[in-house]
Design a protein around this motif. Structure first.
Motif, PDB file in Angstrom:
ATOM      1  N   GLU A   1      10.854  15.591  22.207  1.00 12.64           N
ATOM      2  CA  GLU A   1      11.824  14.512  22.042  1.00 12.64           C
ATOM      3  C   GLU A   1      11.387  13.542  20.950  1.00 12.64           C
ATOM      4  OE1 GLU A   1      10.824  15.734  24.991  1.00 12.64           O
ATOM      5  OE2 GLU A   1      12.748  16.771  25.277  1.00 12.64           O
ATOM      6  N   ARG A   2      10.082  13.236  20.920  1.00 11.69           N
ATOM      7  CA  ARG A   2       9.580  12.322  19.890  1.00 11.69           C
ATOM      8  C   ARG A   2       9.689  12.962  18.506  1.00 11.69           C
ATOM      9  NH1 ARG A   2       5.793   8.169  18.504  1.00 11.69           N
ATOM     10  NH2 ARG A   2       6.040   8.048  16.230  1.00 11.69           N
ATOM     11  N   VAL A   3       9.370  14.244  18.406  1.00 12.09           N
ATOM     12  CA  VAL A   3       9.460  14.918  17.117  1.00 12.09           C
ATOM     13  C   VAL A   3      10.912  14.964  16.631  1.00 12.09           C
ATOM     14  CG1 VAL A   3       9.106  17.105  15.893  1.00 12.09           C
ATOM     15  CG2 VAL A   3       7.376  16.281  17.498  1.00 12.09           C
ATOM     16  N   LEU A   4      11.838  15.237  17.541  1.00 15.27           N
ATOM     17  CA  LEU A   4      13.260  15.249  17.166  1.00 15.27           C
ATOM     18  C   LEU A   4      13.713  13.865  16.710  1.00 15.27           C
ATOM     19  CD1 LEU A   4      14.811  17.505  19.957  1.00 15.27           C
ATOM     20  CD2 LEU A   4      14.686  18.015  17.508  1.00 15.27           C
ATOM     21  N   GLU A   5      13.256  12.827  17.399  1.00 12.19           N
ATOM     22  CA  GLU A   5      13.590  11.455  17.011  1.00 12.19           C
ATOM     23  C   GLU A   5      13.037  11.142  15.624  1.00 12.19           C
ATOM     24  OE1 GLU A   5      12.616   6.877  18.467  1.00 12.19           O
ATOM     25  OE2 GLU A   5      12.274   8.557  19.828  1.00 12.19           O
TER      26      GLU A   5
ATOM     27  N   PRO B   1      10.177   3.074  12.253  1.00 10.96           N
ATOM     28  CA  PRO B   1      11.038   3.621  11.199  1.00 10.96           C
ATOM     29  C   PRO B   1      11.544   2.569  10.213  1.00 10.96           C
ATOM     30  CG  PRO B   1      11.630   4.557  13.322  1.00 10.96           C
ATOM     31  CD  PRO B   1      10.649   3.460  13.600  1.00 10.96           C
ATOM     32  N   ILE B   2      11.845   1.380  10.700  1.00  8.39           N
ATOM     33  CA  ILE B   2      12.342   0.339   9.806  1.00  8.39           C
ATOM     34  C   ILE B   2      11.234  -0.137   8.875  1.00  8.39           C
ATOM     35  CG2 ILE B   2      13.384  -1.944   9.661  1.00  8.39           C
ATOM     36  CD1 ILE B   2      15.217   0.256  10.772  1.00  8.39           C
TER      37      ILE B   2
ATOM     38  N   ALA C   1      11.486  15.077  -0.886  1.00 10.46           N
ATOM     39  CA  ALA C   1      10.199  14.547  -0.443  1.00 10.46           C
ATOM     40  C   ALA C   1       9.896  14.986   0.987  1.00 10.46           C
ATOM     41  CB  ALA C   1      10.203  13.027  -0.532  1.00 10.46           C
ATOM     42  N   ILE C   2       8.609  15.003   1.319  1.00 11.10           N
ATOM     43  CA  ILE C   2       8.128  15.460   2.622  1.00 11.10           C
ATOM     44  C   ILE C   2       7.618  14.271   3.410  1.00 11.10           C
ATOM     45  CG2 ILE C   2       6.441  16.953   3.774  1.00 11.10           C
ATOM     46  CD1 ILE C   2       6.473  18.607   1.107  1.00 11.10           C
ATOM     47  N   ASP C   3       8.084  14.139   4.635  1.00 12.58           N
ATOM     48  CA  ASP C   3       7.707  13.022   5.505  1.00 12.58           C
ATOM     49  C   ASP C   3       6.348  13.273   6.161  1.00 12.58           C
ATOM     50  OD1 ASP C   3       7.961  10.604   6.779  1.00 12.58           O
ATOM     51  OD2 ASP C   3       9.658  11.198   8.045  1.00 12.58           O
ATOM     52  N   GLY C   4       5.718  12.199   6.630  1.00 13.32           N
ATOM     53  CA  GLY C   4       4.456  12.314   7.342  1.00 13.32           C
ATOM     54  C   GLY C   4       4.645  12.925   8.725  1.00 13.32           C
ATOM     55  N   PRO C   5       3.546  13.255   9.397  1.00 13.18           N
ATOM     56  CA  PRO C   5       3.629  13.939  10.688  1.00 13.18           C
ATOM     57  C   PRO C   5       3.904  12.992  11.845  1.00 13.18           C
ATOM     58  CG  PRO C   5       1.345  13.583  10.123  1.00 13.18           C
ATOM     59  CD  PRO C   5       2.151  13.075   8.947  1.00 13.18           C
ATOM     60  N   SER C   6       4.453  13.543  12.912  1.00 15.91           N
ATOM     61  CA  SER C   6       4.502  12.823  14.183  1.00 15.91           C
ATOM     62  C   SER C   6       3.087  12.789  14.760  1.00 15.91           C
ATOM     63  CB  SER C   6       5.445  13.537  15.159  1.00 15.91           C
ATOM     64  OG  SER C   6       6.769  13.559  14.658  1.00 15.91           O
ATOM     65  N   PRO C   7       2.807  11.867  15.702  1.00 18.00           N
ATOM     66  CA  PRO C   7       1.475  11.827  16.317  1.00 18.00           C
ATOM     67  C   PRO C   7       1.098  13.173  16.933  1.00 18.00           C
ATOM     68  CG  PRO C   7       2.734   9.870  16.905  1.00 18.00           C
ATOM     69  CD  PRO C   7       3.683  10.789  16.202  1.00 18.00           C
ATOM     70  N   ALA C   8      -0.183  13.460  16.969  1.00 24.18           N
ATOM     71  CA  ALA C   8      -0.657  14.763  17.451  1.00 24.18           C
ATOM     72  C   ALA C   8      -0.156  15.079  18.856  1.00 24.18           C
ATOM     73  CB  ALA C   8      -2.175  14.805  17.410  1.00 24.18           C
ATOM     74  N   GLY C   9      -0.040  14.061  19.695  1.00 24.69           N
ATOM     75  CA  GLY C   9       0.384  14.291  21.073  1.00 24.69           C
ATOM     76  C   GLY C   9       1.877  14.154  21.303  1.00 24.69           C
ATOM     77  N   ALA C  10       2.664  14.046  20.239  1.00 29.53           N
ATOM     78  CA  ALA C  10       4.103  13.828  20.383  1.00 29.53           C
ATOM     79  C   ALA C  10       4.779  15.023  21.050  1.00 29.53           C
ATOM     80  CB  ALA C  10       4.732  13.594  19.006  1.00 29.53           C
ATOM     81  N   ASP C  11       5.704  14.724  21.980  1.00 27.80           N
ATOM     82  CA  ASP C  11       6.458  15.798  22.625  1.00 27.80           C
ATOM     83  C   ASP C  11       7.692  16.132  21.788  1.00 27.80           C
ATOM     84  OD1 ASP C  11       8.251  13.714  23.092  1.00 27.80           O
ATOM     85  OD2 ASP C  11       7.829  13.603  25.243  1.00 27.80           O
TER      86      ASP C  11
ATOM     87  N   THR D   1      13.710  11.155   9.377  1.00 24.69           N
ATOM     88  CA  THR D   1      13.406  11.898   8.152  1.00 24.69           C
ATOM     89  C   THR D   1      14.696  12.242   7.424  1.00 24.69           C
ATOM     90  OG1 THR D   1      11.396  12.857   9.133  1.00 24.69           O
ATOM     91  CG2 THR D   1      12.337  13.995   7.229  1.00 24.69           C
ATOM     92  N   MET D   2      15.665  12.767   8.169  1.00 23.63           N
ATOM     93  CA  MET D   2      16.943  13.148   7.581  1.00 23.63           C
ATOM     94  C   MET D   2      17.731  11.928   7.094  1.00 23.63           C
ATOM     95  SD  MET D   2      17.468  16.495   7.623  1.00 23.63           S
ATOM     96  CE  MET D   2      19.190  16.917   7.910  1.00 23.63           C
ATOM     97  N   LYS D   3      17.762  10.867   7.920  1.00 25.85           N
ATOM     98  CA  LYS D   3      18.496   9.664   7.529  1.00 25.85           C
ATOM     99  C   LYS D   3      17.995   9.083   6.217  1.00 25.85           C
ATOM    100  CE  LYS D   3      19.507   8.055  12.241  1.00 25.85           C
ATOM    101  NZ  LYS D   3      19.170   7.019  13.263  1.00 25.85           N
ATOM    102  N   MET D   4      16.685   9.176   6.005  1.00 25.82           N
ATOM    103  CA  MET D   4      16.087   8.593   4.811  1.00 25.82           C
ATOM    104  C   MET D   4      16.200   9.504   3.594  1.00 25.82           C
ATOM    105  SD  MET D   4      15.346   5.732   6.076  1.00 25.82           S
ATOM    106  CE  MET D   4      14.801   5.080   4.520  1.00 25.82           C
ATOM    107  N   GLY D   5      16.752  10.710   3.783  1.00 24.06           N
ATOM    108  CA  GLY D   5      16.965  11.600   2.652  1.00 24.06           C
ATOM    109  C   GLY D   5      15.807  12.520   2.340  1.00 24.06           C
ATOM    110  N   MET D   6      14.824  12.588   3.243  1.00 28.37           N
ATOM    111  CA  MET D   6      13.688  13.479   3.026  1.00 28.37           C
ATOM    112  C   MET D   6      14.041  14.891   3.482  1.00 28.37           C
ATOM    113  SD  MET D   6      10.593  10.887   4.107  1.00 28.37           S
ATOM    114  CE  MET D   6       9.395  11.230   2.817  1.00 28.37           C
TER     115      MET D   6
END
Length: 285
Positions: A204-208, A170-171, A192-202, A213-218
């Motif tokens: 918890e990873r998607v929420l993280e 993220p940094i 703006a629209i952020d990129g996707p999480s990895p295909a196998g992300a669970d 995404t939200m912190k960056m203003g997307m």
């Protein structure tokens, strides 16, 4: 007799400028189309580019045209092949005038004229979602945002990382995300629209990922799996705490008393939260 609609009714009624989850679907796999249409994705994108090998391009195009010709009730955005490829004009000619076409996603967008030419060839009034995937595109993001035809900007995370050597962190990606947020604001575009999480992300990873995404203003996020779209929708909508705060402030505003210098900005934020929550069906939930 009207064509039956199979698209998720809630999502179909939501303006694309407010779409949070953008589901990418392999256009060579027409067996996936109906599940995507019924999913909770705010917007569905039939992907004729990255997900499709060269030998399947014609099949993918045929699948998309058949799905969006009005007979099936399907509606979707379509990710066409890039302007530098031999497929670009063929894709747009095939899509022009299709009743179910919501808009075009243009990959590897680097210059404003690429968007403008795509919009012209796609048909009058067809919006273009510009996918920024390279250092050149990132450098020109503001010009792309201001180009006639540009609807929203999106980050192509994986290809951007390949082009620049930036880590999956993220940094490391903070500049790219901020750049698109600011360019969108300057260009008068929706978030703006952020990129996707990895295909196998669970989950918890998607929420993280959505938290960043939200912190960056997307305001939106691409998704590779339909089951992750409700997770994205929830994470990128005003939270229960935000809705509670907005309700209380709006109730207090009925007295008409301005308590301090920050009151009007807070009132504007409360009204925005209320409007978004209402659009997402959450205000009276």
């Amino acid at each position: 007799m009207p064509t039956p609609t199979i698209r998720n009714a809630r999502a179909a009624a939501l303006p694309a400028k407010l779409s949070r989850s953008w589901l990418l679907v392999n256009a060579s796999r027409s067996d996936l189309f109906e599940d995507a249409q019924r999913s909770e994705a705010d917007s569905v994108i039939f992907d004729m580019e990255a997900a499709v090998p060269q030998e399947r391009k014609d099949d993918a195009r045929t699948n998309v045209v058949a799905a969006l010709d009005g007979s099936s009730g399907m509606t979707a955005w379509v990710r066409v092949n890039g302007t530098e490829t031999s497929e670009w004009e063929t894709d747009l000619a095939a899509l022009n005038g299709l009743p179910g076409l919501r808009g075009i996603m243009l990959p590897n967008t680097e210059r404003p004229d690429q968007v403008t030419w795509t919009a012209m060839k796609a048909g009058a009034g067809v919006p273009v979602l510009a996918l920024i995937e390279t250092a050149v595109g990132m450098e020109n993001a503001t010009r792309v945002a201001e180009a006639p035809g540009t609807f929203r900007l999106a980050l192509g995370t994986n290809d951007f990382r390949k082009d620049t050597g930036v880590a999956d962190d993220p940094i490391a990606l903070a500049y790219a995300r901020s750049r698109l947020v600011i360019a969108s604001r300057v260009g008068g575009l929706p978030g703006a629209i952020d990129g996707p999480s990895p295909a196998g992300a669970d989950r918890e990873r998607v929420l993280e990922d959505c938290a960043w995404t939200m912190k960056m203003g997307m305001a939106g996020k691409l998704s590779l799996r339909p089951e992750m779209t409700p997770v994205i929708n929830e994470a990128l909508a005003p939270s229960e705490d935000d809705r509670k705060w907005a309700r209380e402030l709006l109730k207090d505003a009925e007295t008409g008393e301005i308590t301090d210098g920050s009151y009007l900005p807070r009132l504007a934020r409360a009204k925005k939260i209320a409007a978004l929550s209402d659009s997402y069906g959450l205000w009276n939930a």
